[in-house]
Design an enzyme around this catalytic site. Structure first.
Site, PDB file in Angstrom:
ATOM      1  N   ASP A   7       0.885  -1.167   0.000  1.00  0.00           N
ATOM      2  CA  ASP A   7       0.000   0.000   0.000  1.00  0.00           C
ATOM      3  C   ASP A   7       0.923   1.217   0.000  1.00  0.00           C
ATOM      4  OD1 ASP A   7      -2.183   1.718   0.218  1.00  0.00           O
ATOM      5  OD2 ASP A   7      -2.235   1.570   2.398  1.00  0.00           O
ATOM      6  N   GLU A  67      -1.236  -1.463  -4.965  1.00  0.00           N
ATOM      7  CA  GLU A  67      -2.472  -0.695  -5.125  1.00  0.00           C
ATOM      8  C   GLU A  67      -2.248   0.382  -6.178  1.00  0.00           C
ATOM      9  OE1 GLU A  67      -5.496   0.470  -1.864  1.00  0.00           O
ATOM     10  OE2 GLU A  67      -4.102   2.148  -2.024  1.00  0.00           O
ATOM     11  N   ASP A 140      -2.730   1.081   6.955  1.00  0.00           N
ATOM     12  CA  ASP A 140      -1.819   0.921   5.814  1.00  0.00           C
ATOM     13  C   ASP A 140      -1.318  -0.524   5.739  1.00  0.00           C
ATOM     14  OD1 ASP A 140      -1.532   3.829   4.980  1.00  0.00           O
ATOM     15  OD2 ASP A 140      -0.853   3.941   7.057  1.00  0.00           O
TER      16      ASP A 140
END
EC number: 3.1.21.10
Length: 187
Positions: A7, A67, A140
């Protein structure tokens, strides 16, 4: 199969290493690369590159799941995120790993059956799939674990449920679709 989920962020980058053995998922490692906004973006990118490189060397994943960038109101933040993502993509290619990218809504849909799920729901489902009782913070980290799990779940099903369909799944019936397409995951 071992997947490193990332992430990305210019101040906090979450990572999660997940092992899939058949239909069983196991947490290998997870954490947060914390950076200071007082550091230059170049210094932060180098730290992210080096730390993720060390994680790859230690755990030897076959793939990196990342991501995709999302549209941010602040153009400077979006540019910095793009630079961080570029460094992670370069690292992935330099290490000879497969790269798979997932939009945040896609990760949420695959894990929870609803593309608009909240971070709490993603965290809960990531912990459920990994059989972890205690909370994992910050989000996160659970987002990174969710990205890795999304990659493994999509791989097991032959691709993302949204890829190639050309149509967006309705938020209504999301759970029904999820249950129908993933019966082995229902407890």
């Amino acid at each position: 199969m071992i997947v490193l989920g990332v992430d990305p962020g210019s101040v906090h980058t979450g990572y999660g290493v997940v092992l899939c053995n058949g239909q069983k998922f196991s947490l290998v490692a997870c954490g947060l690369i914390r950076l200071s906004s007082n550091q230059s973006i170049a210094d932060r990118i180098k730290i992210i590159y080096d730390e993720l490189g060390a994680i790859i060397a230690e755990y030897n994943p076959q793939r990196l799941a990342l991501e995709t960038a999302y549209v941010n109101r602040n153009p400077q933040s979006a540019l910095k995120l793009g630079q961080v993502r570029g460094a992670i993509v370069a690292l992935t290619m330099n290490k000879g790993l497969e790269l798979h990218e997932y939009a945040p809504r896609e990760v949420k849909y695959v894990l929870t059956g609803k593309g608009s799920a909240g971070k709490e729901q993603v965290s809960y489902m990531a912990r459920h799939f990994l059989n972890i009782q205690e909370p994992i913070k910050p989000y996160d980290v659970t987002d990174a674990l969710g990205i890795a799990l999304c990659d493994l779940l999509c791989d097991a099903k032959g691709g993302s449920p949204r890829r190639g369909s050309g149509s967006r799944k309705s938020a209504r019936g999301g759970w029904e679709d999820f249950v129908r397409t993933n019966p082995e995951l229902i407890v």
